[in-house]
Design an enzyme around this catalytic site. Structure first.
Site, short mmCIF file in Angstrom:
data_model
loop_
_atom_site.label_atom_id
_atom_site.label_comp_id
_atom_site.label_asym_id
_atom_site.label_seq_id
_atom_site.Cartn_x
_atom_site.Cartn_y
_atom_site.Cartn_z
N LEU B 33 11.09 8.48 48.31
CA LEU B 33 9.71 8.26 48.76
C LEU B 33 9.63 7.17 49.81
CD1 LEU B 33 7.79 8.39 45.36
CD2 LEU B 33 7.69 10.08 47.18
N GLY B 34 10.53 6.21 49.73
CA GLY B 34 10.48 5.14 50.70
C GLY B 34 11.43 4.03 50.30
N GLY B 36 12.31 -0.38 50.99
CA GLY B 36 11.85 -1.64 51.56
C GLY B 36 12.92 -2.69 51.36
N ALA B 37 12.51 -3.93 51.55
CA ALA B 37 13.46 -5.03 51.45
C ALA B 37 14.05 -5.10 50.05
CB ALA B 37 12.77 -6.33 51.79
N ASN B 38 13.26 -4.66 49.05
CA ASN B 38 13.70 -4.86 47.68
C ASN B 38 14.17 -3.61 46.97
OD1 ASN B 38 13.16 -7.55 47.80
ND2 ASN B 38 11.03 -7.29 47.17
N GLY B 39 14.52 -2.57 47.70
CA GLY B 39 15.05 -1.41 47.02
C GLY B 39 14.49 -0.10 47.50
N VAL B 41 12.56 3.65 46.49
CA VAL B 41 11.71 4.32 45.50
C VAL B 41 11.94 5.83 45.61
CG1 VAL B 41 9.37 4.68 44.66
CG2 VAL B 41 9.98 2.52 45.72
N LYS B 54 12.01 3.16 40.89
CA LYS B 54 12.45 2.18 41.88
C LYS B 54 13.78 1.58 41.45
CE LYS B 54 11.16 -1.66 44.77
NZ LYS B 54 10.07 -2.43 45.34
N ASP B 148 1.74 -9.55 49.52
CA ASP B 148 2.09 -8.70 50.66
C ASP B 148 1.11 -7.54 50.79
OD1 ASP B 148 3.46 -7.91 52.84
OD2 ASP B 148 5.19 -7.11 51.78
#
Lengths: 245, 339
Positions: B33-34, B36-39, B41, B54, B148
């Site tokens: 799904l997407g 980011g900086a933290n992993g 999903v 996630k 954020d």
């Protein structure tokens, strides 16, 4: 309450060292003293060559820190992210060794069931918020860095904004290399605020060699003889951690 | 931007089955799904229901997000703050290898805020912002700050359309330093405040999201500060009517989301009264309170008229400029013909 201090060197450079000691060895020396070395490689259109890349990664690895290559525009975000990430790593290291002392050799945070881990994490978060932090910033001012310096200044001001939002104390110091006379020159002595950088930075002259190794060595001696966070590990087994396990 | 690190290291193929080490639940990966900086999903299936999973090599950030979601779950009332948490576990890719932390949450389906507004029209914007502010109010009451806040982290589900926050990676306990932020929505970046987690931090971001909805490509910081953003607000009529509330939020004058919500609502409610084409029915039936209100309203109407006049003026200059350009072009044309 936990009274340790986290010490970091933040090296901002755009290429390979070309004089003096091996910077990777100097970073390893820093790690031995409980000081983490983080490196940020700033590129623009020019790409950092492979040799420079290897060195940047090598310094961070042997310095126990984080490295990141970024475009100048993304510098602000990166500087604060790298500093924070390295800080969390150090805290996690401390907490892990505390856990090992309590639960036995093989146990670390990852071995705890998720629920317990959440409780430990709260302690880590709390420490990240309150721990005292000393960051020595080492800026490469060789000729190729000249037009990136205003961005570097912005990024450093932004860093102090981020870190000063914490309730823990911060101390910053800024060195540049090469200096006017020596390999490295002190620009700003330990201070909790970086605002005074604004005026000093505009007078900086750039040029010459890139003595990264000697600069790191000088940076090390700048951290006074205070005890490092590692020596604290053996000193206090505080009850602070026990309540959460 | 914050999200420039590690692109998906695992790259799990659809059909991969993830089995939790502690709770033993199975999840079948459907698609990414997407990230980011933290992993990363993933959309996954568990017993024929769709869930979002996630995963991160940074177990710390997973644990930290789980803590936030757990505390959201304790909040009374309709669960709209974040996605609800379903499971937390570790997964071993290889027997005896290192375990990767993951958590499973409700799958919130829908377009992100800006795509939704692009598709459905800008009249939805204010409705969704009011929803967002109610959610923020609850979040703040419970001692958190979202941190954020940005359009990418806001999903519109429905129908009926309802805004939902996803990605609690930046959610910070009030009084601490903001964990994660994105420059455009960060008041520190614009030189308009600290990065301490307090309700006004989120309200700044919320105001910037409103501005972002009128400027889909955002804009760069030049002079920074309130003057640059105020100028941007004044150039868009859809923002201009909210100028007062927006500027107040940007300067940190709201300490509660509720106050900002009320101010925005007032602008919306006042509108039909201000419209000169409608007879002022409401004030006719008004009590003394209403007649007291009349004075500032009249004042506002005046400013509206002057604004119109200005518009008219600029219309005339536009006409002259176009006429002149056409004239010059025609002159050049005839000149060429003569030669």
């Amino acid at each position: 309450m936990y009274t340790g201090k986290i010490r970091q060197i933040l090296l901002i450079t755009d290429g390979c060292s070309n004089q003096g000691d091996d910077p990777i060895a100097m970073a390893a020396l820093a790690k031995e003293q409980g000081i983490t070395v983080n490196v940020i490689g700033v590129t623009e259109k020019d790409i950092i060559d492979e040799k420079g890349m290897t060195e940047i990664e090598g310094i961070a690895m042997s310095g126990g820190g984080v490295s990141q290559i970024v475009y100048a525009e993304a510098l602000s975000q990166t500087v604060q992210m790298v500093t924070r990430k390295a800080m969390n790593q150090t805290i996690q290291g401390v907490v892990n060794s505390q856990l090992q002392q309590i639960l036995g050799r093989s146990q670390s945070m990852e071995d705890l069931p998720p629920d317990k881990r959440g409780e430990v994490m709260e302690v880590v978060d709390e420490l990240g918020e309150t721990v005292e932090l000393e960051v020595l910033i080492l800026v490469d001012t060789s000729a190729s860095m000249k037009h990136k310096l205003p961005t570097v200044k912005e990024a450093l001001l932004d860093l102090s904004l981020s870190l000063n939002a914490r309730s823990g104390e911060n101390q910053f110091s800024v060195y540049v290399f090469p200096g006017k006379k020596n390999d490295v020159e002190k620009l700003l002595d330990w201070t909790p605020k970086l605002q005074s950088l604004t005026s000093i930075f505009s007078q900086l002259s750039t040029g010459g060699i890139t003595p990264t190794g000697p600069a790191l060595r000088t940076a090390l001696s700048s951290f006074s003889q205070k005890k490092s966070i590692r020596s604290l590990l053996s000193r206090d087994d505080e009850s602070y951690f026990e309540e959460s396990i | 931007m914050m999200n420039h690190t590690l692109k998906n290291q695992y790259n799990l193929r659809p059909g991969t089955i993830i089995t939790g080490k502690w709770h033993g639940n199975n999840y079948t990966i459907v698609k990414e799904l997407g990230y980011g900086a933290n992993g990363v999903v993933y959309l996954a299936k568990h017993k024929n229901t769709q869930v979002a999973l996630k995963m991160s090599d940074n177990g710390m950030s997973i644990t930290s997000e789980v803590n936030v979601l757990k505390s959201f779950a304790k909040v009374q009332g309709p669960q709209t703050l974040g996605p609800s948490l379903l499971d937390v576990d570790d997964w071993r890719i290889l027997q005896g290898g290192p375990a990767i932390s993951f958590y499973v949450m409700e799958y919130i389906q829908g377009p992100d805020l800006l795509s939704f507004l692009h598709k459905k029209g800008k009249s939805w914007a204010i409705v969704l912002f009011l929803q967002l502010l109610s959610d923020l109010e609850v979040l703040h009451e419970n001692g958190w700050v979202f941190g954020d806040l940005k359009p990418e982290n806001l999903i519109v589900t429905g129908p009926p359309p309802r805004i939902r926050c996803i990605d609690v990676g930046g959610t910070t306990m009030q009084g601490r330093a903001i964990k994660e932020f994105t420059e455009f929505y960060d008041r520190g970046y614009w030189g308009l405040g600290s990065r301490k987690a307090e309700p006004s931090y989120d309200l700044f971001s919320a105001a910037m999201i409103m501005i972002n909805s009128a400027y889909p490509n955002r804009f760069k910081k030049t002079t920074g500060g309130i003057s640059q953003i105020r100028e941007a607000i004044r150039q868009k009529p859809e923002l201009l009517k909210f100028e007062k509330a927006l500027v107040k939020a940007l300067q940190g004058h709201y300490s509660h989301a509720k106050q900002m919500r009320v101010d925005l609502l007032n602008v919306m409610v006042d509108k039909p009264i201000l419209d000169p084409s409608l007879p002022p029915k409401r004030t006719d039936s008004g009590t003394t309170v209403n007649s007291q209100k009349k004075v500032p309203q009249a004042g506002r109407q005046m400013t509206r008229q002057t604004y119109r006049k200005k518009k008219k003026k600029s219309g005339w200059t536009e006409f002259f400029i176009i006429a002149m350009v056409l004239g010059i072009l025609y002159a050049l044309y005839t000149f060429n013909k003569l030669l």
